[in-house]
Design a protein around this motif. Sequence first.
Motif, PDB file in Angstrom:
ATOM      1  N   LEU A 127      14.220  -4.940   0.580  1.00  0.00           N
ATOM      2  CA  LEU A 127      14.416  -5.726  -0.641  1.00  0.00           C
ATOM      3  C   LEU A 127      13.248  -6.696  -0.794  1.00  0.00           C
ATOM      4  N   GLY A 128      12.360  -6.393  -1.753  1.00  0.00           N
ATOM      5  CA  GLY A 128      11.193  -7.233  -1.955  1.00  0.00           C
ATOM      6  C   GLY A 128      10.066  -6.879  -1.000  1.00  0.00           C
ATOM      7  N   ARG A 129       8.950  -7.591  -1.165  1.00  0.00           N
ATOM      8  CA  ARG A 129       7.785  -7.331  -0.305  1.00  0.00           C
ATOM      9  C   ARG A 129       7.202  -8.636   0.220  1.00  0.00           C
ATOM     10  N   THR A 130       6.451  -8.520   1.280  1.00  0.00           N
ATOM     11  CA  THR A 130       5.742  -9.659   1.852  1.00  0.00           C
ATOM     12  C   THR A 130       4.319  -9.215   2.156  1.00  0.00           C
ATOM     13  N   VAL A 131       3.444 -10.176   2.412  1.00  0.00           N
ATOM     14  CA  VAL A 131       2.034  -9.861   2.615  1.00  0.00           C
ATOM     15  C   VAL A 131       1.694  -9.870   4.105  1.00  0.00           C
ATOM     16  N   ILE A 132       0.839  -8.948   4.515  1.00  0.00           N
ATOM     17  CA  ILE A 132       0.183  -9.057   5.822  1.00  0.00           C
ATOM     18  C   ILE A 132      -1.303  -9.233   5.523  1.00  0.00           C
ATOM     19  N   ALA A 133      -1.953 -10.119   6.250  1.00  0.00           N
ATOM     20  CA  ALA A 133      -3.302 -10.507   5.854  1.00  0.00           C
ATOM     21  C   ALA A 133      -4.172 -10.840   7.056  1.00  0.00           C
ATOM     22  N   GLU A 134      -5.466 -10.821   6.813  1.00  0.00           N
ATOM     23  CA  GLU A 134      -6.459 -11.321   7.764  1.00  0.00           C
ATOM     24  C   GLU A 134      -7.497 -12.089   6.964  1.00  0.00           C
ATOM     25  N   GLN A 135      -8.099 -13.094   7.547  1.00  0.00           N
ATOM     26  CA  GLN A 135      -9.092 -13.879   6.813  1.00  0.00           C
ATOM     27  C   GLN A 135     -10.025 -14.600   7.771  1.00  0.00           C
ATOM     28  N   TYR A 136     -11.174 -14.977   7.251  1.00  0.00           N
ATOM     29  CA  TYR A 136     -12.101 -15.801   8.024  1.00  0.00           C
ATOM     30  C   TYR A 136     -12.767 -16.801   7.090  1.00  0.00           C
ATOM     31  N   PHE A 137     -13.249 -17.869   7.675  1.00  0.00           N
ATOM     32  CA  PHE A 137     -13.817 -18.993   6.928  1.00  0.00           C
ATOM     33  C   PHE A 137     -15.295 -19.122   7.270  1.00  0.00           C
ATOM     34  N   HIS A 138     -16.023 -19.787   6.405  1.00  0.00           N
ATOM     35  CA  HIS A 138     -17.457 -19.983   6.598  1.00  0.00           C
ATOM     36  C   HIS A 138     -17.753 -20.782   7.863  1.00  0.00           C
ATOM     37  N   SER A 139     -18.808 -20.381   8.541  1.00  0.00           N
ATOM     38  CA  SER A 139     -19.337 -21.161   9.660  1.00  0.00           C
ATOM     39  C   SER A 139     -20.845 -20.964   9.687  1.00  0.00           C
ATOM     40  N   THR A 140     -21.547 -21.895  10.331  1.00  0.00           N
ATOM     41  CA  THR A 140     -23.012 -21.794  10.408  1.00  0.00           C
ATOM     42  C   THR A 140     -23.435 -20.516  11.124  1.00  0.00           C
ATOM     43  N   LYS A 141     -22.693 -20.170  12.184  1.00  0.00           N
ATOM     44  CA  LYS A 141     -23.012 -18.972  12.948  1.00  0.00           C
ATOM     45  C   LYS A 141     -22.804 -17.716  12.107  1.00  0.00           C
ATOM     46  N   LEU A 142     -21.714 -17.666  11.332  1.00  0.00           N
ATOM     47  CA  LEU A 142     -21.452 -16.508  10.478  1.00  0.00           C
ATOM     48  C   LEU A 142     -22.545 -16.381   9.422  1.00  0.00           C
ATOM     49  N   GLU A 143     -22.977 -17.513   8.870  1.00  0.00           N
ATOM     50  CA  GLU A 143     -24.063 -17.484   7.884  1.00  0.00           C
ATOM     51  C   GLU A 143     -25.329 -16.903   8.498  1.00  0.00           C
ATOM     52  N   GLU A 144     -25.605 -17.265   9.752  1.00  0.00           N
ATOM     53  CA  GLU A 144     -26.784 -16.722  10.448  1.00  0.00           C
ATOM     54  C   GLU A 144     -26.649 -15.218  10.654  1.00  0.00           C
ATOM     55  N   TYR A 145     -25.465 -14.779  11.063  1.00  0.00           N
ATOM     56  CA  TYR A 145     -25.238 -13.357  11.314  1.00  0.00           C
ATOM     57  C   TYR A 145     -25.454 -12.541  10.045  1.00  0.00           C
ATOM     58  N   ILE A 146     -24.951 -13.062   8.902  1.00  0.00           N
ATOM     59  CA  ILE A 146     -25.107 -12.336   7.640  1.00  0.00           C
ATOM     60  C   ILE A 146     -26.564 -12.332   7.211  1.00  0.00           C
ATOM     61  N   SER A 147     -27.216 -13.478   7.308  1.00  0.00           N
ATOM     62  CA  SER A 147     -28.617 -13.592   6.901  1.00  0.00           C
ATOM     63  C   SER A 147     -29.520 -12.689   7.729  1.00  0.00           C
ATOM     64  N   GLN A 148     -29.178 -12.522   9.002  1.00  0.00           N
ATOM     65  CA  GLN A 148     -29.968 -11.682   9.906  1.00  0.00           C
ATOM     66  C   GLN A 148     -29.550 -10.210   9.867  1.00  0.00           C
ATOM     67  N   LYS A 149     -28.567  -9.874   8.985  1.00  0.00           N
ATOM     68  CA  LYS A 149     -28.084  -8.504   8.820  1.00  0.00           C
ATOM     69  C   LYS A 149     -27.578  -7.920  10.139  1.00  0.00           C
ATOM     70  N   LYS A 150     -26.816  -8.726  10.865  1.00  0.00           N
ATOM     71  CA  LYS A 150     -26.188  -8.222  12.081  1.00  0.00           C
ATOM     72  C   LYS A 150     -25.252  -7.067  11.710  1.00  0.00           C
ATOM     73  N   ASN A 151     -25.079  -6.140  12.638  1.00  0.00           N
ATOM     74  CA  ASN A 151     -24.234  -4.996  12.300  1.00  0.00           C
ATOM     75  C   ASN A 151     -22.751  -5.375  12.280  1.00  0.00           C
ATOM     76  N   PHE A 152     -21.973  -4.462  11.738  1.00  0.00           N
ATOM     77  CA  PHE A 152     -20.536  -4.687  11.513  1.00  0.00           C
ATOM     78  C   PHE A 152     -19.835  -5.078  12.814  1.00  0.00           C
ATOM     79  N   THR A 153     -20.122  -4.388  13.909  1.00  0.00           N
ATOM     80  CA  THR A 153     -19.433  -4.616  15.183  1.00  0.00           C
ATOM     81  C   THR A 153     -19.706  -6.017  15.714  1.00  0.00           C
ATOM     82  N   GLU A 154     -20.942  -6.459  15.605  1.00  0.00           N
ATOM     83  CA  GLU A 154     -21.290  -7.795  16.103  1.00  0.00           C
ATOM     84  C   GLU A 154     -20.549  -8.886  15.330  1.00  0.00           C
ATOM     85  N   ILE A 155     -20.496  -8.723  14.002  1.00  0.00           N
ATOM     86  CA  ILE A 155     -19.787  -9.712  13.186  1.00  0.00           C
ATOM     87  C   ILE A 155     -18.302  -9.699  13.513  1.00  0.00           C
ATOM     88  N   GLU A 156     -17.735  -8.497  13.671  1.00  0.00           N
ATOM     89  CA  GLU A 156     -16.316  -8.375  13.993  1.00  0.00           C
ATOM     90  C   GLU A 156     -15.995  -9.020  15.335  1.00  0.00           C
TER      91      GLU A 156
END
Length: 500
Positions: A431-460
């Motif tokens: 009866l009805g539905r609920t959400v399952i979710a995952e999320q992440y927030f900005h960090s200086t390290k994450l910004e560096e990883y994206i800017s340096q084009k780190k691969n998917f596995t490293e970011i994960e």
Amino acid sequence: MEQFKEYKSLNDFQNVSNIEVQYSNEFISANEAIVLENNETNVLVGITENTTEETKNNLEKFHFPKNVTFLNVQRTELVSFIGSISDILATSSDINTIVYNQDFTLDSIEQDAPVVNIINAIIIEALHYKASDIHIELKNQNVHIRYRIDGLLKTVKTLSAEVFPALSSRIKIMSKLNIMEQRLPQDGRMSVTIENSPIDIRVSIIPVPNGEAISLRLFNINTDIMSLDDLGFSDECMKTLTNAIKLPHGLILVTGPTGSGKTTTLHSLLKLLPVNELEVITLEDPIEQVIPEITQIQINEHIGLTFESMLRRVLRHDPDVIMIGEIRDSATAELAIRAALTGHLILATLHTNDSISAISRLLDMGIKPYLLGSVLRCVEAQRLVRRLCPYCAQQIDFSTEILDLCNKFSISPKVMKKPVGCKKCFGTGYLGRTVIAEQYFHSTKLEEYISQKKNFTEIEDYLKNQGMVSMLQDGIKKTVNGITTFDEIKREIGEKDAIV
């Protein structure tokens, strides 16, 4: 003296059309009264709030010396009921009785057009079931009516194949489509009213070998916006999203497949904004819910109102917050990034399977890594799973598979339940539905990883080390708290992703 038992719904009556003493269609329509049961001493008559005292008095005299009992029902229930019991075969000739410029009010009874009552009954019943879609298809010499309830299709009734042309023509008239065209797909929309509440319906008709298939998507545009808590987000996820919406600028993404509730989540986030102090504009296709406090724009690609073109115009309108219904192409993605860089808070949806894939999707669209890293503030991915019915779910023992998953993710199991099925949940166990979710927030390290084009596995790996809860983990928590089942989690995220 034989008495009638207590009834809870008009669906409890099965033989109304076969009652020997039944009122005419004209009388039922004009007075909103119908004989539900009739025996040697008693008559049970269904009436609505519009049935007058004079009518009731006349009916008592008409049935004298029998005792007349009146059963009060809602008008919409009566309309739906009459449509469902119609044994008059609606044919193409019924279209002659339909007026093109009429108001499409569902809770009314048409005397001369059975097809109108049938369509009204189908839509009213779908709303009663809280269905999101209606499918009307001609299969095996029958018209199959299916409702999408809590994400899954359920066949609710079958009609004679001879009724399909009239149903198709009626729907085309209501949505201003060409009733003579049966070889090409047609898309349209219509607005109907039920109990003074407007319902927006998106119509899709496609040609199939034996005729046409019709799909109707229902939008109750005036319903209240649900909160993040109502949607079923965990405390951790609500904290992340709440912090993100407070930011003065940047890009917030909600990802997932079609039908995963992305737009509903964005509307819930907009509800948290001080809209009296901010200029908030949304670009949507379609507008699923009306939010009076903000400016909503309906995208219409047929006349050139695309997400890209409207985003360019909206940026000249002094906005503080912009919601983009979907980032579909590189041009829209680039504009969204530029807008986030120039001091706007941008909320948007993206079609990806998980939250980390949003990064690679935008890079594949041609966004420069250093630009994406500098504006990306929050990414949330989600699915909708069915909630166990609280009225009939039964507690069961924990399976070895669930205990292994709990051990892997350091989750404390509390209670596990299974679906059973009852009247409240229409026999589904959910009866009805609920959400399952995952999320992440900005960090200086994450910004560096994206800017340096780190691969998917490293970011994960980095995000998991930072404590990111995956959709599987969130689903396991809801499973061992008796909210949903592991079968639902596997159905939504896939068997492969649910393996320990």
